[in-house]
Write a protein that holds these residues in place. Structure first.
Motif, PDB file in Angstrom:
ATOM      1  N   UNK A   1       0.838  -1.201   0.000  1.00 30.92           N
ATOM      2  CA  UNK A   1       0.000   0.000   0.000  1.00 30.92           C
ATOM      3  C   UNK A   1       0.874   1.253   0.000  1.00 30.92           C
ATOM      4  N   UNK A   2       1.958   1.205   0.751  1.00 29.58           N
ATOM      5  CA  UNK A   2       2.900   2.327   0.790  1.00 29.58           C
ATOM      6  C   UNK A   2       3.541   2.519  -0.581  1.00 29.58           C
ATOM      7  N   UNK A   3       3.933   1.438  -1.216  1.00 33.93           N
ATOM      8  CA  UNK A   3       4.549   1.528  -2.535  1.00 33.93           C
ATOM      9  C   UNK A   3       3.594   2.116  -3.559  1.00 33.93           C
ATOM     10  N   UNK A   4       2.343   1.699  -3.485  1.00 35.51           N
ATOM     11  CA  UNK A   4       1.355   2.217  -4.430  1.00 35.51           C
ATOM     12  C   UNK A   4       1.151   3.714  -4.228  1.00 35.51           C
ATOM     13  N   UNK A   5       1.089   4.133  -2.967  1.00 27.09           N
ATOM     14  CA  UNK A   5       0.862   5.554  -2.671  1.00 27.09           C
ATOM     15  C   UNK A   5       2.091   6.407  -2.953  1.00 27.09           C
ATOM     16  N   UNK A   6       3.280   5.785  -2.967  1.00 23.92           N
ATOM     17  CA  UNK A   6       4.500   6.559  -3.196  1.00 23.92           C
ATOM     18  C   UNK A   6       4.865   6.672  -4.669  1.00 23.92           C
ATOM     19  N   UNK A   7       4.051   6.082  -5.515  1.00 24.87           N
ATOM     20  CA  UNK A   7       4.154   6.271  -6.969  1.00 24.87           C
ATOM     21  C   UNK A   7       5.527   5.905  -7.537  1.00 24.87           C
ATOM     22  N   UNK A   8       6.024   4.743  -7.188  1.00 27.61           N
ATOM     23  CA  UNK A   8       7.256   4.269  -7.802  1.00 27.61           C
ATOM     24  C   UNK A   8       8.514   4.951  -7.327  1.00 27.61           C
ATOM     25  N   UNK A   9       8.564   5.322  -6.052  1.00 32.41           N
ATOM     26  CA  UNK A   9       9.765   5.955  -5.515  1.00 32.41           C
ATOM     27  C   UNK A   9      10.991   5.067  -5.744  1.00 32.41           C
ATOM     28  N   UNK A  10      12.157   5.677  -5.787  1.00 37.59           N
ATOM     29  CA  UNK A  10      13.376   4.949  -6.122  1.00 37.59           C
ATOM     30  C   UNK A  10      13.932   4.145  -4.950  1.00 37.59           C
ATOM     31  N   UNK A  11      13.739   4.617  -3.716  1.00 41.45           N
ATOM     32  CA  UNK A  11      14.261   3.874  -2.571  1.00 41.45           C
ATOM     33  C   UNK A  11      13.407   4.162  -1.341  1.00 41.45           C
ATOM     34  N   UNK A  12      13.540   3.297  -0.356  1.00 45.41           N
ATOM     35  CA  UNK A  12      12.713   3.377   0.847  1.00 45.41           C
ATOM     36  C   UNK A  12      13.580   3.305   2.095  1.00 45.41           C
ATOM     37  N   UNK A  13      13.012   3.795   3.191  1.00 47.23           N
ATOM     38  CA  UNK A  13      13.611   3.653   4.510  1.00 47.23           C
ATOM     39  C   UNK A  13      12.494   3.418   5.513  1.00 47.23           C
ATOM     40  N   UNK A  14      12.850   2.803   6.641  1.00 48.43           N
ATOM     41  CA  UNK A  14      11.857   2.443   7.655  1.00 48.43           C
ATOM     42  C   UNK A  14      12.244   2.994   9.017  1.00 48.43           C
ATOM     43  N   UNK A  15      11.259   3.566   9.723  1.00 51.33           N
ATOM     44  CA  UNK A  15      11.392   3.926  11.127  1.00 51.33           C
ATOM     45  C   UNK A  15      10.322   3.138  11.869  1.00 51.33           C
ATOM     46  N   UNK A  16      10.745   2.255  12.773  1.00 48.87           N
ATOM     47  CA  UNK A  16       9.804   1.374  13.463  1.00 48.87           C
ATOM     48  C   UNK A  16       9.734   1.775  14.927  1.00 48.87           C
ATOM     49  N   UNK A  17       8.540   2.113  15.386  1.00 48.87           N
ATOM     50  CA  UNK A  17       8.357   2.542  16.765  1.00 48.87           C
ATOM     51  C   UNK A  17       7.355   1.681  17.492  1.00 48.87           C
ATOM     52  N   UNK A  18       7.777   1.075  18.583  1.00 54.85           N
ATOM     53  CA  UNK A  18       6.908   0.237  19.399  1.00 54.85           C
ATOM     54  C   UNK A  18       7.751  -0.309  20.541  1.00 54.85           C
TER      55      UNK A  18
END
Length: 426
Positions: A131-148
């Motif tokens: 879902x994130x990939x679809x909403x980001x319209x083919x972005x070239x790279x990703x990063x993650x911040x995980x909080x919990x």
């Protein structure tokens, strides 16, 4: 079998982060998308409110930066065990020269009827990440911040603590008692609230790794804004899906990372500034004077594993005395510690016996962890003393990353030998 645990959050409606679009959004393909991923946690609404504060703080960082340029920030936040929302940051300039503006978080998708599998399995997380990939319209790279909540590599359901506090009321009571008993020490609240009671909401690091590989491929960075997550067992599991791994080897205060001051440095991958600002925040905050952070360069992990394998072959289990083991810096203050400082362990094991091999380790550690910081003291709230007070320790040796290889804790002896790190180094 690398694992991290997500603490469970009490159901709460999302507030303050849901804004309707006020103007048409300019369509562009972002150079990078950063996902702030906050799965369901539980024990108190308090941590949920702090997660909302983290979102607001990141919005302030964007506003101070006057936008994100060719980057995008999205947020997945669980409101309860069954409900969540996906948010998209958008900067709205108040004038043509972009000098003033505000960052809003539009809700682009709501999730209902979720279950533990949606948060804890590769398939469930893959669906969210798509879902994130679809909403980001083919972005070239990703990063993650995980909080919990985090408990390193430990298997789901593992209870290593002798008297864990499993309710917020008991945690709050012990913190107040500690404040009175420790010469006026301030109440300390961390992101750890005792072991999660529901194993079905604890997530394997291997499942996260598979989900990232299935969707984002290799991320620029993965941040765990959680307790105890900077350890070599977790880093080894994630080395194929991120370039940089950022976490703390000790308990993380409930406020988490100070995103308002270091958010843009994190996005810009200025890790020295990230560590400097993290240290400045937790050194000056009178209520939360405990913190440690480290950046692991994952491309250096295999070389480190090769060195440790040679050390283990020369100095196998049992090479240290009980007194030597007890003296190693640990971060959980258990009688049989699970999370021990990696450099202090290796120094104890072979510094005096093989200077050349030890120096090779030191040189590789400098490459593997180029940035790190810590306060002088650390706190442990996962278990208490006989009076129910949190425990306090000194950081005397600090590499930025923990290891469980030398641990003699009876609850992990079989499990640690199933980790990828152990198999690669023994």
């Amino acid at each position: 079998m690398k694992k991290f645990f997500f603490v469970l959050i009490v159901s709460c409606f999302l507030v303050a982060c849901d804004h309707e679009s006020e103007e048409p959004e300019i369509q562009f393909v972002p150079e990078q998308t950063i996902l702030m991923y906050f799965p369901w946690s539980q024990d108190s609404n308090d941590i949920y409110l702090h997660l909302l504060n983290n979102i607001s703080a990141m919005q302030m960082a964007v506003e101070n930066n006057r936008g994100l340029g060719q980057r995008k920030i999205m947020v997945f936040i669980a409101q309860s065990s069954t409900r969540a929302a996906l948010l998209d940051f958008r900067y709205i300039a108040d004038n043509k020269d972009q000098q003033d503006g505000r960052c809003v978080a539009d809700t682009i998708k709501r999730y209902t009827h979720l279950s533990g599998k949606d948060f804890t399995t590769a398939a469930g997380m893959t669906s969210i990440f798509k879902d994130v990939m679809q909403a980001s319209r083919g972005t070239k790279c990703y990063s993650l911040i995980i909080g919990c909540h985090g408990m390193g590599w430990l298997p789901a359901g593992t209870d290593i603590f002798p008297n864990p506090s499993t309710t917020w009321a008991k945690r709050e009571l012990s913190a107040n008692n500690a404040a009175a008993a420790n010469n006026g020490k301030n109440i300390v609240l961390t992101r750890y609230f005792g072991h999660s009671l529901l194993k079905s909401y604890q997530t394997e690091v291997s499942e996260l790794s598979a989900a990232v590989k299935n969707t984002f491929g290799k991320t620029k960075f993965i941040v765990f804004d959680d307790c105890y997550m900077s350890n070599i067992e977790v880093a080894y599991e994630l080395k194929e899906v991120t370039e940089n791994y950022i976490a703390s080897p000790i308990e993380m205060m409930i406020a988490g990372l100070p995103y308002r001051t270091l958010g843009m440095d994190l996005i810009n991958e200025n890790y020295q500034n990230v560590c400097d600002k993290f240290h400045a925040y937790y050194s000056s905050d009178a209520y939360n004077q405990y913190g440690a952070l480290a950046v692991t360069k994952t491309s250096e992990i295999d070389a480190m594993a090769n060195i440790i394998k040679r050390i283990n072959a020369k100095y196998p289990e049992g090479s240290m005395s009980a007194e030597e083991l007890k003296a190693i810096q640990n971060y959980d203050l258990l009688d049989n510690p699970v999370f021990l400082d990696m450099s202090d362990y290796v120094m104890t094991l072979c510094k005096e016996k093989d200077v050349a091999l030890y120096q090779e380790f030191v040189n590789q550690m400098d490459k593997m962890i180029p940035y790190k910081c810590h306060t002088t003291d650390f706190v442990v709230t996962t278990h208490q003393d006989d009076m129910g007070h949190p425990l306090y320790g000194k950081i005397k040796t600090y590499s930025g990353i923990s290891i469980s290889d030398p641990s003699m804790h009876p609850g992990i002896q079989e499990a640690k030998k199933l980790t990828g790190w152990w198999k690669a180094t023994h």
